[in-house]
Design a protein around this motif. Structure first.
Motif, PDB file in Angstrom:
ATOM      1  N   ARG A 159     -14.418   0.590 -10.739  1.00 28.95           N
ATOM      2  CA  ARG A 159     -13.316   0.895 -11.658  1.00 28.95           C
ATOM      3  C   ARG A 159     -11.996   0.994 -10.932  1.00 28.95           C
ATOM      4  N   ALA A 160     -12.032   1.398  -9.652  1.00 32.75           N
ATOM      5  CA  ALA A 160     -10.804   1.540  -8.863  1.00 32.75           C
ATOM      6  C   ALA A 160     -11.202   1.620  -7.392  1.00 32.75           C
ATOM      7  N   ILE A 161     -10.206   1.471  -6.530  1.00 35.48           N
ATOM      8  CA  ILE A 161     -10.412   1.630  -5.101  1.00 35.48           C
ATOM      9  C   ILE A 161      -9.470   2.730  -4.636  1.00 35.48           C
ATOM     10  N   PHE A 162     -10.045   3.743  -3.990  1.00 32.75           N
ATOM     11  CA  PHE A 162      -9.274   4.847  -3.447  1.00 32.75           C
ATOM     12  C   PHE A 162      -8.852   4.468  -2.031  1.00 32.75           C
ATOM     13  N   LEU A 163      -7.584   4.726  -1.702  1.00 31.06           N
ATOM     14  CA  LEU A 163      -7.057   4.410  -0.375  1.00 31.06           C
ATOM     15  C   LEU A 163      -6.306   5.612   0.194  1.00 31.06           C
ATOM     16  N   SER A 164      -6.405   5.756   1.483  1.00 30.45           N
ATOM     17  CA  SER A 164      -5.548   6.667   2.226  1.00 30.45           C
ATOM     18  C   SER A 164      -4.788   5.773   3.201  1.00 30.45           C
ATOM     19  N   VAL A 165      -3.453   5.757   3.079  1.00 30.35           N
ATOM     20  CA  VAL A 165      -2.634   4.756   3.764  1.00 30.35           C
ATOM     21  C   VAL A 165      -1.491   5.425   4.526  1.00 30.35           C
ATOM     22  N   ARG A 166      -1.197   4.896   5.678  1.00 34.30           N
ATOM     23  CA  ARG A 166       0.005   5.291   6.427  1.00 34.30           C
ATOM     24  C   ARG A 166       0.964   4.112   6.345  1.00 34.30           C
ATOM     25  N   ARG A 167       2.151   4.323   5.752  1.00 37.75           N
ATOM     26  CA  ARG A 167       3.097   3.227   5.531  1.00 37.75           C
ATOM     27  C   ARG A 167       4.426   3.418   6.215  1.00 37.75           C
ATOM     28  N   LYS A 168       4.687   4.613   6.759  1.00 41.92           N
ATOM     29  CA  LYS A 168       5.978   4.890   7.399  1.00 41.92           C
ATOM     30  C   LYS A 168       5.767   5.445   8.797  1.00 41.92           C
ATOM     31  N   ASP A 169       6.696   5.108   9.686  1.00 50.64           N
ATOM     32  CA  ASP A 169       6.685   5.633  11.055  1.00 50.64           C
ATOM     33  C   ASP A 169       7.355   7.007  11.023  1.00 50.64           C
ATOM     34  N   ASN A 170       6.588   8.050  10.670  1.00 49.20           N
ATOM     35  CA  ASN A 170       7.120   9.398  10.530  1.00 49.20           C
ATOM     36  C   ASN A 170       7.468  10.052  11.866  1.00 49.20           C
ATOM     37  N   ASN A 171       6.782   9.660  12.934  1.00 43.32           N
ATOM     38  CA  ASN A 171       7.007  10.331  14.217  1.00 43.32           C
ATOM     39  C   ASN A 171       7.991   9.594  15.119  1.00 43.32           C
ATOM     40  N   GLY A 172       8.522   8.462  14.667  1.00 38.64           N
ATOM     41  CA  GLY A 172       9.570   7.763  15.398  1.00 38.64           C
ATOM     42  C   GLY A 172       9.153   7.062  16.677  1.00 38.64           C
ATOM     43  N   ASN A 173       7.865   6.725  16.813  1.00 33.22           N
ATOM     44  CA  ASN A 173       7.428   6.044  18.030  1.00 33.22           C
ATOM     45  C   ASN A 173       7.516   4.516  17.934  1.00 33.22           C
ATOM     46  N   GLY A 174       8.062   4.015  16.821  1.00 31.91           N
ATOM     47  CA  GLY A 174       8.277   2.580  16.675  1.00 31.91           C
ATOM     48  C   GLY A 174       7.115   1.810  16.080  1.00 31.91           C
ATOM     49  N   ARG A 175       6.051   2.488  15.691  1.00 28.49           N
ATOM     50  CA  ARG A 175       4.922   1.811  15.049  1.00 28.49           C
ATOM     51  C   ARG A 175       4.211   2.774  14.109  1.00 28.49           C
ATOM     52  N   ILE A 176       3.503   2.217  13.158  1.00 32.52           N
ATOM     53  CA  ILE A 176       2.713   3.027  12.234  1.00 32.52           C
ATOM     54  C   ILE A 176       1.322   3.156  12.843  1.00 32.52           C
ATOM     55  N   ASP A 177       0.935   4.402  13.134  1.00 31.82           N
ATOM     56  CA  ASP A 177      -0.345   4.633  13.792  1.00 31.82           C
ATOM     57  C   ASP A 177      -0.984   5.921  13.273  1.00 31.82           C
ATOM     58  N   ARG A 223      -0.929   8.847  14.165  1.00 32.78           N
ATOM     59  CA  ARG A 223      -0.134  10.086  14.215  1.00 32.78           C
ATOM     60  C   ARG A 223       0.853  10.207  13.060  1.00 32.78           C
ATOM     61  N   ASP A 224       0.962   9.176  12.236  1.00 31.98           N
ATOM     62  CA  ASP A 224       1.867   9.215  11.092  1.00 31.98           C
ATOM     63  C   ASP A 224       1.163   9.793   9.866  1.00 31.98           C
ATOM     64  N   ALA A 225       1.943  10.282   8.919  1.00 31.55           N
ATOM     65  CA  ALA A 225       1.412  10.935   7.723  1.00 31.55           C
ATOM     66  C   ALA A 225       0.778   9.916   6.781  1.00 31.55           C
ATOM     67  N   GLN A 226      -0.239  10.370   6.040  1.00 30.21           N
ATOM     68  CA  GLN A 226      -0.922   9.493   5.093  1.00 30.21           C
ATOM     69  C   GLN A 226      -0.493   9.774   3.660  1.00 30.21           C
ATOM     70  N   ILE A 227      -0.579   8.727   2.868  1.00 32.35           N
ATOM     71  CA  ILE A 227      -0.316   8.791   1.440  1.00 32.35           C
ATOM     72  C   ILE A 227      -1.603   8.404   0.718  1.00 32.35           C
ATOM     73  N   GLU A 284       0.872   4.816  -5.438  1.00 29.79           N
ATOM     74  CA  GLU A 284       0.810   5.948  -4.514  1.00 29.79           C
ATOM     75  C   GLU A 284       0.838   7.202  -5.360  1.00 29.79           C
ATOM     76  N   LEU A 285      -0.119   8.077  -5.148  1.00 25.49           N
ATOM     77  CA  LEU A 285      -0.330   9.211  -6.050  1.00 25.49           C
ATOM     78  C   LEU A 285       0.667  10.333  -5.877  1.00 25.49           C
ATOM     79  N   THR A 286       1.191  10.514  -4.687  1.00 24.86           N
ATOM     80  CA  THR A 286       2.151  11.587  -4.474  1.00 24.86           C
ATOM     81  C   THR A 286       3.168  11.140  -3.442  1.00 24.86           C
ATOM     82  N   GLY A 287       4.273  11.808  -3.423  1.00 20.57           N
ATOM     83  CA  GLY A 287       5.271  11.538  -2.412  1.00 20.57           C
ATOM     84  C   GLY A 287       5.136  12.434  -1.200  1.00 20.57           C
ATOM     85  N   THR A 288       4.186  13.364  -1.241  1.00 18.49           N
ATOM     86  CA  THR A 288       3.999  14.299  -0.143  1.00 18.49           C
ATOM     87  C   THR A 288       3.011  13.722   0.861  1.00 18.49           C
TER      88      THR A 288
END
Length: 167
Positions: free
Chosen positions: A78-96, A98-102, A115-119
């Motif tokens: 019926r759906a696919i649940f995902l946990s995704v990191r899309r922004k370089d939150n820690n400023g190391n120049g890549r999404i890895d 250590r970055d926050a998940q959505i 995306e279910l939340t902005g937090t």
């Protein structure tokens, strides 16, 4: 089909998903590029009713039920649940890692990504398919809550506080 794209990142990281139609004639990528990091993906599967004939097409012999589906191959995705990191939150120049998940949901054909939340500090402790809703037990900081989202448009239907973990 479990295909994913690669890039100059670590080979074991999933950066994108491709969805193929039933005839394998058309492909749809989830994201326009390979910058995201998909941390978790899980099919939310609805099981056929007990005693019903095996379904011959999508929707046949399926009704809203609360039973877990032990054999996902026999159920209807019926759906696919995902946990995704899309922004370089820690400023190391890549999404890895250590970055926050959505948290996100997408339809089985790759459309309707939401995306279910902005937090970005949340994590899911449990997820389930219940009838026409998706239930998520979510921890955000010290707060634990149960959220229900509609299957059709993935909109939040309700949120119930469960506990404050700092008490």
């Amino acid at each position: 089909i479990g295909l994913s794209s690669g890039s100059s990142y670590t080979p074991n990281e999933t950066r994108n998903l491709v969805f193929l139609d039933g005839d394998y004639a058309n492909a749809r990528w989830l994201f326009p590029d390979n910058d995201a990091l998909i941390v978790e993906q899980d099919w939310l599967v609805q099981c056929p009713d007990a005693g019903a004939a095996e379904p011959t097409h999508a929707g046949a012999a399926y009704t809203a039920n609360d039973r877990p589906c032990a054999d996902k191959a026999k159920g209807l995705v019926r759906a696919i649940f995902l946990s995704v990191r899309r922004k370089d939150n820690n400023g190391n120049g890549r999404i890895d890692e250590r970055d926050a998940q959505i948290l996100a949901l997408v339809r089985p054909d790759g459309t309707g990504y939401v995306e279910l939340t902005g937090t970005p500090t949340q994590r899911v402790l449990e997820h389930e398919l219940r009838g026409e809703s998706i239930g998520l037990l979510v921890q955000s900081g010290s707060r634990l809550a149960y959220r229900r989202y509609a299957i059709g448009d993935f909109k939040l239907e309700s949120e119930t506080p469960v506990a404050d973990l700092n008490r």
